[in-house]
Design a protein around this motif. Structure first.
Motif, mmCIF file in Angstrom:
data_model
loop_
_atom_site.group_PDB
_atom_site.id
_atom_site.type_symbol
_atom_site.label_atom_id
_atom_site.label_comp_id
_atom_site.label_asym_id
_atom_site.label_seq_id
_atom_site.Cartn_x
_atom_site.Cartn_y
_atom_site.Cartn_z
ATOM 1 N N GLY B 1 0.818 -1.197 0.000
ATOM 2 C CA GLY B 1 0.000 0.000 0.000
ATOM 3 C C GLY B 1 0.850 1.243 0.000
ATOM 4 O O GLY B 1 2.075 1.206 0.068
ATOM 5 N N ASN B 2 0.185 2.391 -0.055
ATOM 6 C CA ASN B 2 0.890 3.665 -0.058
ATOM 7 C C ASN B 2 1.407 4.015 1.333
ATOM 8 O O ASN B 2 0.726 3.773 2.336
ATOM 9 N N SER B 3 2.578 4.607 1.386
ATOM 10 C CA SER B 3 3.153 4.972 2.676
ATOM 11 C C SER B 3 4.119 6.142 2.527
ATOM 12 O O SER B 3 4.612 6.421 1.425
ATOM 13 N N VAL B 4 4.371 6.807 3.646
ATOM 14 C CA VAL B 4 5.297 7.940 3.696
ATOM 15 C C VAL B 4 6.234 7.733 4.881
ATOM 16 O O VAL B 4 5.781 7.400 5.987
ATOM 17 N N THR B 5 7.514 7.947 4.656
ATOM 18 C CA THR B 5 8.504 7.817 5.712
ATOM 19 C C THR B 5 9.254 9.139 5.864
ATOM 20 O O THR B 5 9.787 9.675 4.881
ATOM 21 N N GLN B 6 9.269 9.663 7.058
ATOM 22 C CA GLN B 6 9.997 10.911 7.344
ATOM 23 C C GLN B 6 11.193 10.622 8.226
ATOM 24 O O GLN B 6 11.210 9.624 8.959
ATOM 25 N N MET B 7 12.155 11.539 8.183
ATOM 26 C CA MET B 7 13.303 11.394 9.067
ATOM 27 C C MET B 7 12.839 11.502 10.514
ATOM 28 O O MET B 7 11.902 12.217 10.844
ATOM 29 N N GLU B 8 13.504 10.732 11.357
ATOM 30 C CA GLU B 8 13.129 10.720 12.764
ATOM 31 C C GLU B 8 13.507 12.048 13.401
ATOM 32 O O GLU B 8 14.526 12.638 13.092
ATOM 33 N N GLY B 9 12.685 12.490 14.326
ATOM 34 C CA GLY B 9 13.011 13.677 15.082
ATOM 35 C C GLY B 9 13.374 13.304 16.498
ATOM 36 O O GLY B 9 13.567 12.134 16.794
ATOM 37 N N PRO B 10 13.416 14.254 17.392
ATOM 38 C CA PRO B 10 13.272 15.679 17.091
ATOM 39 C C PRO B 10 14.532 16.265 16.468
ATOM 40 O O PRO B 10 15.602 15.707 16.597
ATOM 41 N N VAL B 11 14.330 17.360 15.748
ATOM 42 C CA VAL B 11 15.420 18.098 15.148
ATOM 43 C C VAL B 11 15.544 19.442 15.869
ATOM 44 O O VAL B 11 14.559 20.153 16.014
ATOM 45 N N THR B 12 16.747 19.745 16.307
ATOM 46 C CA THR B 12 17.006 21.011 17.004
ATOM 47 C C THR B 12 18.088 21.775 16.262
ATOM 48 O O THR B 12 19.155 21.218 15.998
ATOM 49 N N LEU B 13 17.789 23.014 15.905
ATOM 50 C CA LEU B 13 18.723 23.861 15.172
ATOM 51 C C LEU B 13 18.812 25.231 15.816
ATOM 52 O O LEU B 13 17.900 25.632 16.556
ATOM 53 N N SER B 14 19.852 25.947 15.477
ATOM 54 C CA SER B 14 19.973 27.340 15.895
ATOM 55 C C SER B 14 19.338 28.242 14.847
ATOM 56 O O SER B 14 19.247 27.866 13.662
#
Lengths: 116, 112
Positions: B1-14
């Protein structure tokens, strides 16, 4: 232009009770979709209503049911509430079903349901 | 089936750092692709979209390009602000389907 509105904002119920959530679609939109968003997860599709008929359903049991009214507003009903039903329930409206895959769904602020 | 994969977080930036949030998808045919943003205590807001291969969606300094060859739709911004702190969701809509399929979301925090 009025955006998508939902009521109530928050709701607390106990296990076994029934709940009704309401959604008013954006002006000019005739399609409403409902999603369940558990804490820390992406939204999951429950079902969609187009011109007062159910037009697609996700992997949710029959105790999740809905209605769409002639003014295109919609209700989500959940019977026999379970603890796992605690989530943010999001309503989204669009101008026609996503048959072409090019339309956009616009979301309301959601109803936070807590089942104790 | 259809699926979406995102990069794992959390992401912290300045503040003023460059942002990339990766998103890949699996779908039959040619889906439309979306990025939605969710601020604390709110619903989802459409950030940008692309409906065919090589399209670039852009809004508020954010950009994403529909890459069919790599089945990707990475979100980028050249200089982030504290106000960009939110959860970002990548999603697809397959032709002939009624629903949006979402990734799990990436929480972004920008420090001053």
């Amino acid at each position: 232009e009025t955006g998508v509105t939902q009521s109530p904002t928050h709701l607390i119920k106990t296990r076994g009770q029934q709940v009704t959530l309401r959604c008013s679609s954006q002006s000019g939109h005739n399609t409403v979709s409902w999603y369940q968003q558990a804490l820390g997860q992406g939204p999951q599709f429950i079902f969609q209503y187009y011109r007062e008929e159910e037009n697609g359903r996700g992997n949710f049991p029959p105790r999740f049911s809905g209605l769409q009214f002639p003014n295109y507003s919609s209700e989500l009903n959940v019977n026999a509430l379970e603890l796992d039903d605690s989530a943010l329930y999001l309503c989204a409206s669009s101008s026609d079903p996503l048959s072409t895959g090019t339309d956009t769904q616009y979301f309301g602020p959601g109803t936070r349901l807590t089942v104790l | 089936g259809n699926s979406v994969t995102q990069m794992e977080g959390p992401v912290t930036l300045s503040e003023e750092a460059f942002l990339t949030i990766n998103c890949t998808y699996t779908a039959t045919g040619y889906p439309s692709l979306f990025w939605y943003v969710q601020y604390p205590g709110e619903g989802l807001q459409l950030l940008l979209k692309a409906t065919k291969a090589d399209d670039k969606g852009s809004n508020k300094g954010f950009e994403a390009t529909y890459r069919k060859e790599t089945t990707s739709f990475h979100l980028e911004k050249g200089s982030v602000q504290v106000s960009d702190s939110a959860v970002y969701f990548c999603a697809l809509s397959a032709r002939g389907a009624q629903k949006l399929v979402f990734g799990q979301g990436t929480r972004l925090t920008i420090n001053p």
